[in-house]
Motif scaffolding. Structure first.
Motif, PDB file in Angstrom:
ATOM      1  N   UNK A  96      48.076  68.209 -62.927  1.00  0.00           N
ATOM      2  CA  UNK A  96      47.917  66.754 -62.835  1.00  0.00           C
ATOM      3  C   UNK A  96      47.788  66.114 -64.209  1.00  0.00           C
ATOM      4  N   UNK A  97      47.136  66.783 -65.141  1.00  0.00           N
ATOM      5  CA  UNK A  97      47.040  66.263 -66.503  1.00  0.00           C
ATOM      6  C   UNK A  97      48.420  66.194 -67.150  1.00  0.00           C
ATOM      7  N   UNK A  98      49.191  67.270 -67.054  1.00  0.00           N
ATOM      8  CA  UNK A  98      50.557  67.259 -67.582  1.00  0.00           C
ATOM      9  C   UNK A  98      51.384  66.143 -66.942  1.00  0.00           C
ATOM     10  N   UNK A  99      51.274  66.005 -65.631  1.00  0.00           N
ATOM     11  CA  UNK A  99      52.039  64.971 -64.929  1.00  0.00           C
ATOM     12  C   UNK A  99      51.669  63.575 -65.412  1.00  0.00           C
ATOM     13  N   UNK A 100      50.374  63.318 -65.585  1.00  0.00           N
ATOM     14  CA  UNK A 100      49.940  62.005 -66.058  1.00  0.00           C
ATOM     15  C   UNK A 100      50.438  61.742 -67.468  1.00  0.00           C
ATOM     16  N   UNK A 101      50.324  62.718 -68.345  1.00  0.00           N
ATOM     17  CA  UNK A 101      50.794  62.561 -69.722  1.00  0.00           C
ATOM     18  C   UNK A 101      52.287  62.236 -69.766  1.00  0.00           C
ATOM     19  N   UNK A 102      53.052  62.996 -69.021  1.00  0.00           N
ATOM     20  CA  UNK A 102      54.504  62.815 -69.033  1.00  0.00           C
ATOM     21  C   UNK A 102      54.906  61.493 -68.392  1.00  0.00           C
ATOM     22  N   UNK A 103      54.308  61.161 -67.258  1.00  0.00           N
ATOM     23  CA  UNK A 103      54.671  59.915 -66.572  1.00  0.00           C
ATOM     24  C   UNK A 103      54.337  58.678 -67.400  1.00  0.00           C
ATOM     25  N   UNK A 104      53.190  58.671 -68.041  1.00  0.00           N
ATOM     26  CA  UNK A 104      52.832  57.524 -68.870  1.00  0.00           C
ATOM     27  C   UNK A 104      53.783  57.413 -70.055  1.00  0.00           C
ATOM     28  N   UNK A 108      56.450  54.215 -70.486  1.00  0.00           N
ATOM     29  CA  UNK A 108      56.376  53.316 -71.640  1.00  0.00           C
ATOM     30  C   UNK A 108      57.644  53.357 -72.477  1.00  0.00           C
ATOM     31  N   UNK A 109      58.258  54.514 -72.593  1.00  0.00           N
ATOM     32  CA  UNK A 109      59.532  54.603 -73.327  1.00  0.00           C
ATOM     33  C   UNK A 109      60.635  53.831 -72.606  1.00  0.00           C
ATOM     34  N   UNK A 110      60.615  53.847 -71.269  1.00  0.00           N
ATOM     35  CA  UNK A 110      61.617  53.083 -70.501  1.00  0.00           C
ATOM     36  C   UNK A 110      61.494  51.593 -70.737  1.00  0.00           C
ATOM     37  N   UNK A 111      60.282  51.143 -71.005  1.00  0.00           N
ATOM     38  CA  UNK A 111      60.048  49.729 -71.286  1.00  0.00           C
ATOM     39  C   UNK A 111      60.109  49.431 -72.782  1.00  0.00           C
ATOM     40  N   UNK A 112      60.770  50.321 -73.527  1.00  0.00           N
ATOM     41  CA  UNK A 112      61.081  50.151 -74.951  1.00  0.00           C
ATOM     42  C   UNK A 112      59.857  50.088 -75.867  1.00  0.00           C
ATOM     43  N   UNK A 113      58.781  50.733 -75.489  1.00  0.00           N
ATOM     44  CA  UNK A 113      57.659  50.886 -76.406  1.00  0.00           C
ATOM     45  C   UNK A 113      58.010  51.986 -77.404  1.00  0.00           C
ATOM     46  N   UNK A 117      53.406  54.543 -79.972  1.00  0.00           N
ATOM     47  CA  UNK A 117      52.578  53.820 -79.004  1.00  0.00           C
ATOM     48  C   UNK A 117      52.564  54.535 -77.652  1.00  0.00           C
ATOM     49  N   UNK A 118      53.712  55.014 -77.212  1.00  0.00           N
ATOM     50  CA  UNK A 118      53.800  55.718 -75.930  1.00  0.00           C
ATOM     51  C   UNK A 118      52.983  56.999 -75.958  1.00  0.00           C
ATOM     52  N   UNK A 119      53.071  57.725 -77.059  1.00  0.00           N
ATOM     53  CA  UNK A 119      52.313  58.970 -77.181  1.00  0.00           C
ATOM     54  C   UNK A 119      50.814  58.702 -77.211  1.00  0.00           C
ATOM     55  N   UNK A 120      50.394  57.716 -77.999  1.00  0.00           N
ATOM     56  CA  UNK A 120      48.965  57.401 -78.083  1.00  0.00           C
ATOM     57  C   UNK A 120      48.430  56.874 -76.753  1.00  0.00           C
ATOM     58  N   UNK A 121      49.235  56.103 -76.045  1.00  0.00           N
ATOM     59  CA  UNK A 121      48.802  55.610 -74.734  1.00  0.00           C
ATOM     60  C   UNK A 121      48.665  56.753 -73.745  1.00  0.00           C
ATOM     61  N   UNK A 122      49.584  57.704 -73.783  1.00  0.00           N
ATOM     62  CA  UNK A 122      49.493  58.864 -72.896  1.00  0.00           C
ATOM     63  C   UNK A 122      48.284  59.723 -73.256  1.00  0.00           C
ATOM     64  N   UNK A 123      47.931  59.758 -74.536  1.00  0.00           N
ATOM     65  CA  UNK A 123      46.796  60.574 -74.975  1.00  0.00           C
ATOM     66  C   UNK A 123      45.471  60.071 -74.416  1.00  0.00           C
ATOM     67  N   UNK A 124      45.452  58.850 -73.893  1.00  0.00           N
ATOM     68  CA  UNK A 124      44.237  58.329 -73.257  1.00  0.00           C
ATOM     69  C   UNK A 124      43.849  59.202 -72.061  1.00  0.00           C
ATOM     70  N   UNK A 125      44.819  59.891 -71.482  1.00  0.00           N
ATOM     71  CA  UNK A 125      44.529  60.812 -70.374  1.00  0.00           C
ATOM     72  C   UNK A 125      43.581  61.924 -70.807  1.00  0.00           C
TER      73      UNK A 125
END
Length: 143
Positions: A96-104, A108-113, A117-125
Motif C-alpha cells: 500500500x505504501x508503494x501504491x500510494x507513492x506511485x499513484x501520487x 501529479x506528473x499527469x497534471x504537469x507538476x 514537486x511530484x516526488x516531494x509530494x509523494x514523499x509525504x506518504x
C-alpha cells in the motif's frame, strides 16, 4: 501491450520486494502481538467474523479483535495459510505504501507538476506514522 507487461512486471517485483521486507522484520509491536496476530491466527484456523462475531479470544482482547477493521487480517491470514510464514502478511502495508507513492507521483506528473514537486509530494506518504508502522501489523498507516 508492452506497457501492460511492464506494469505487471513492476507490480510483481514490488510485491516480491514487499514480502521480502516483511519477512525480514519481526513485529515487536505490542498491539501487533496482542490482538492483530491473535485475529490472524483465528481467521486462519477457521474463525468467520460474520457468522461468529462474538467468539472469545485469549488475553482479554475480545473487544479489540471484534471491533477492529479486518481487511489487513484477511490478507495476512491468507498469506499465512498459503505460505506458513506469519510475518509475510505485513507485506500489505508495504504494498500500500508503494501504491500510494506511485499513484501520487504519476497523478501529479499527469497534471504537469515538476518531477521534484511530484516526488516531494509523494514523499509525504513517508510520514512518521507510516514509517514507524510499515513493518508491523499496526494498520493506522493504511488509513
Amino acid at each position: 501491450m508492452i506497457s501492460r507487461f511492464r506494469y505487471i512486471l513492476t507490480s510483481l517485483c514490488l510485491s516480491i520486494i514487499s514480502t521480502a521486507i516483511a519477512l525480514f522484520y519481526f513485529d515487536f509491536s505490542w498491539d501487533g502481538q496482542w490482538y492483530h496476530q491473535e485475529a490472524i491466527y483465528a481467521l486462519e484456523s477457521g474463525w468467520n467474523p460474520f457468522t461468529n462475531s462474538l467468539r472469545s479470544f485469549a488475553g482479554h482482547n475480545d473487544n479489540s479483535v471484534r471491533h477492529f477493521p479486518k481487511l489487513s487480517w484477511y490478507y495476512a491470514s491468507a498469506f499465512y495459510s498459503m505460505t506458513g510464514h506469519l510475518e509475510g502478511g505485513k507485506s500489505m502495508n508495504i504494498i500500500l505504501l508503494f501504491a500510494a507513492l506511485i499513484l501520487i507521483y504519476v497523478t501529479l506528473r499527469r497534471y504537469n507538476f515538476s518531477n521534484v514537486y511530484s516526488f516531494l509530494s509523494a514523499a509525504v506518504c513517508l510520514n512518521p506514522v507510516v514509517s514507524s508502522e510499515v513493518v508491523t501489523y499496526l494498520s493506522d498507516g493504511n488509513l
